[in-house]
Design a protein around this motif. Structure first.
Motif, PDB file in Angstrom:
ATOM      1  N   MET A 177       0.712  -1.073   0.158  1.00  0.00           N
ATOM      2  CA  MET A 177      -0.079  -0.018  -0.050  1.00  0.00           C
ATOM      3  C   MET A 177       0.982   1.139  -0.008  1.00  0.00           C
ATOM      4  N   THR A 178       0.521   2.078  -0.909  1.00  0.00           N
ATOM      5  CA  THR A 178       1.612   3.264  -1.119  1.00  0.00           C
ATOM      6  C   THR A 178       1.101   4.298  -0.079  1.00  0.00           C
ATOM      7  N   PRO A 179       2.204   4.839   0.826  1.00  0.00           N
ATOM      8  CA  PRO A 179       1.564   5.875   1.776  1.00  0.00           C
ATOM      9  C   PRO A 179       1.003   7.078   0.714  1.00  0.00           C
ATOM     10  N   VAL A 180       0.137   7.979   1.446  1.00  0.00           N
ATOM     11  CA  VAL A 180      -0.370   9.182   0.748  1.00  0.00           C
ATOM     12  C   VAL A 180       0.382  10.318   1.480  1.00  0.00           C
ATOM     13  N   ASN A 181       0.955  11.260   0.529  1.00  0.00           N
ATOM     14  CA  ASN A 181       1.596  12.430   0.866  1.00  0.00           C
ATOM     15  C   ASN A 181       0.367  13.439   0.624  1.00  0.00           C
ATOM     16  N   LEU A 182      -0.370  13.852   1.839  1.00  0.00           N
ATOM     17  CA  LEU A 182      -1.450  14.824   1.815  1.00  0.00           C
ATOM     18  C   LEU A 182      -1.009  16.054   1.328  1.00  0.00           C
ATOM     19  N   LYS A 183       0.194  16.633   1.779  1.00  0.00           N
ATOM     20  CA  LYS A 183       0.667  17.780   1.033  1.00  0.00           C
ATOM     21  C   LYS A 183       0.754  18.030  -0.128  1.00  0.00           C
ATOM     22  N   ALA A 184       1.632  16.958  -0.772  1.00  0.00           N
ATOM     23  CA  ALA A 184       1.729  16.926  -2.364  1.00  0.00           C
ATOM     24  C   ALA A 184       0.314  16.745  -2.981  1.00  0.00           C
ATOM     25  N   ALA A 185      -0.403  15.836  -2.821  1.00  0.00           N
ATOM     26  CA  ALA A 185      -1.771  15.658  -3.312  1.00  0.00           C
ATOM     27  C   ALA A 185      -2.649  16.704  -3.240  1.00  0.00           C
ATOM     28  N   GLN A 188       6.494   8.545  -6.045  1.00  0.00           N
ATOM     29  CA  GLN A 188       5.153   8.886  -6.011  1.00  0.00           C
ATOM     30  C   GLN A 188       4.439   9.926  -4.825  1.00  0.00           C
ATOM     31  N   TRP A 189       5.334   9.638  -3.849  1.00  0.00           N
ATOM     32  CA  TRP A 189       5.227  10.460  -2.524  1.00  0.00           C
ATOM     33  C   TRP A 189       5.364  12.136  -3.025  1.00  0.00           C
ATOM     34  N   ARG A 190       6.770  12.112  -3.709  1.00  0.00           N
ATOM     35  CA  ARG A 190       6.915  13.440  -3.920  1.00  0.00           C
ATOM     36  C   ARG A 190       6.200  14.111  -4.922  1.00  0.00           C
ATOM     37  N   ARG A 191       5.448  13.555  -5.915  1.00  0.00           N
ATOM     38  CA  ARG A 191       4.703  14.089  -6.904  1.00  0.00           C
ATOM     39  C   ARG A 191       3.197  14.277  -6.426  1.00  0.00           C
ATOM     40  N   GLY A 192       2.727  13.462  -5.479  1.00  0.00           N
ATOM     41  CA  GLY A 192       1.574  13.143  -4.874  1.00  0.00           C
ATOM     42  C   GLY A 192       0.656  12.539  -5.897  1.00  0.00           C
ATOM     43  N   PHE A 193       1.209  12.067  -6.783  1.00  0.00           N
ATOM     44  CA  PHE A 193       0.260  11.005  -7.768  1.00  0.00           C
ATOM     45  C   PHE A 193       1.313  10.170  -8.746  1.00  0.00           C
ATOM     46  N   ASP A 194       0.531   8.995  -9.386  1.00  0.00           N
ATOM     47  CA  ASP A 194       1.525   8.156 -10.258  1.00  0.00           C
ATOM     48  C   ASP A 194       0.789   8.092 -11.559  1.00  0.00           C
ATOM     49  N   GLN A 195       1.438   8.561 -12.407  1.00  0.00           N
ATOM     50  CA  GLN A 195       0.764   8.884 -13.774  1.00  0.00           C
ATOM     51  C   GLN A 195       0.489   7.465 -14.559  1.00  0.00           C
ATOM     52  N   GLY A 196       1.240   6.555 -14.321  1.00  0.00           N
ATOM     53  CA  GLY A 196       1.074   4.999 -14.760  1.00  0.00           C
ATOM     54  C   GLY A 196      -0.283   4.506 -14.399  1.00  0.00           C
ATOM     55  N   THR A 197      -0.665   4.737 -12.965  1.00  0.00           N
ATOM     56  CA  THR A 197      -1.738   4.220 -12.435  1.00  0.00           C
ATOM     57  C   THR A 197      -2.754   5.171 -12.756  1.00  0.00           C
ATOM     58  N   ARG A 198      -2.765   6.285 -12.974  1.00  0.00           N
ATOM     59  CA  ARG A 198      -4.086   7.004 -13.481  1.00  0.00           C
ATOM     60  C   ARG A 198      -4.358   6.938 -14.695  1.00  0.00           C
ATOM     61  N   LEU A 199      -3.245   6.615 -15.515  1.00  0.00           N
ATOM     62  CA  LEU A 199      -3.470   6.112 -16.896  1.00  0.00           C
ATOM     63  C   LEU A 199      -4.302   4.880 -17.201  1.00  0.00           C
TER      64      LEU A 199
END
Ligand code: ZN
Ligand code: ZN
Length: 246
Positions: free
Chosen positions: A1-9, A143-154
């Motif tokens: 489970m990927t931890p969520v970076n609330l600030k970046a998200a 993913q934590w730094r970006r706040g999202f993962d483009q591969g997963t979103r696509l």
């Protein structure tokens, strides 16, 4: 489970919200209120056309037919056949697609995703016998730094359009340093044992999904991992393809 970076998200989604209430003009033509790209410019993006090699490269002069029955392969695929059996990308990774994808993933600009949604929605499922789609993941720290993962979103978007389940079974085991500017051999060394498969995918025909295919080294490593865990067939779909991977 990927931890969520609330600030970046929060930053990613706030930017999307403010762009929604205060849209910017089209990046390319500077007209309208378009959320990064207007429908006219979207139609002008360079497409990958004609028959392609197993690695997704359009057939050039170096394409060689292995037999009369198999489609011709490029020089690299003959020397080093990829573990995946086919790949496809609707767009060429040239300007302005490269600039848009950089904005999408490095500046976490989800308006780019919204702009290309019509193109994604009309992309037909390339292989009808597909059982599920599988995102090619980034390492959780990235993913934590970006706040999202483009591969997963696509993968989630394409799974929805193609009506196929999304199986996020792959995990990137260690943070691979940025692949940009590396030679093919350096990329391969970087990627050895880069992926881990969380569960068996025995007998499944999968489409691996990512934003860009450059040399295909990541796709090769991820596809090999899925095959090692029982996948019957792996094909690759990326939003864009670098046509000159040198
Ligand atoms: Zn425009
Ligand atoms: Zn090839």
């Amino acid at each position: 489970m990927t931890p969520v970076n609330l600030k970046a998200a929060t930053k990613v989604y706030c930017r999307l919200f403010f762009n929604h209430i205060n849209p910017s003009p089209c990046t390319l033509c500077g007209k309208g209120e378009s959320h990064s790209l207007c429908p006219d410019c979207l139609r002008l993006l360079a497409r990958v056309t004609g028959p392609v090699c197993r690695c997704g490269l359009p057939h050039g002069d170096d394409a060689t037919a292995v037999t009369d029955l198999t489609p011709p392969l490029c020089g690299r695929c003959i020397r080093q056949p990829p573990p995946f059996s086919a790949s496809q990308s609707p767009l060429q990774y040239t300007f302005p697609v490269d600039a848009l994808i950089t904005r999408y993933k490095h500046r976490a600009d989800l308006t780019v995703e919204r702009a290309i949604t019509p193109l994604l929605a009309e992309t037909p499922l390339p292989w009808a016998d597909t059982d599920a789609v599988c995102p090619l993941p980034v390492h959780w720290r990235r993913q934590w730094r970006r706040g999202f993962d483009q591969g997963t979103r696509l993968a989630n978007l394409m799974g929805q359009y193609w009506q196929r389940p999304v199986l996020p079974v792959l995990v990137r085991q260690r943070p691979t340093p940025s692949q940009q500017g590396l030679t093919r051999r350096q990329r391969q060394r970087n990627l050895r044992k880069a992926f881990r498969c969380q569960r068996s995918v025995t007998g499944l025909r999968l489409i691996l999904i990512d934003d860009v295919m450059t040399t295909g080294s990541s796709a090769r490593a991820a596809a090999q991992c899925l095959i090692d865990h029982g996948a019957a067939e792996v094909r690759v779909w990326t939003l864009a393809r670098t046509l000159d991977p040198r």
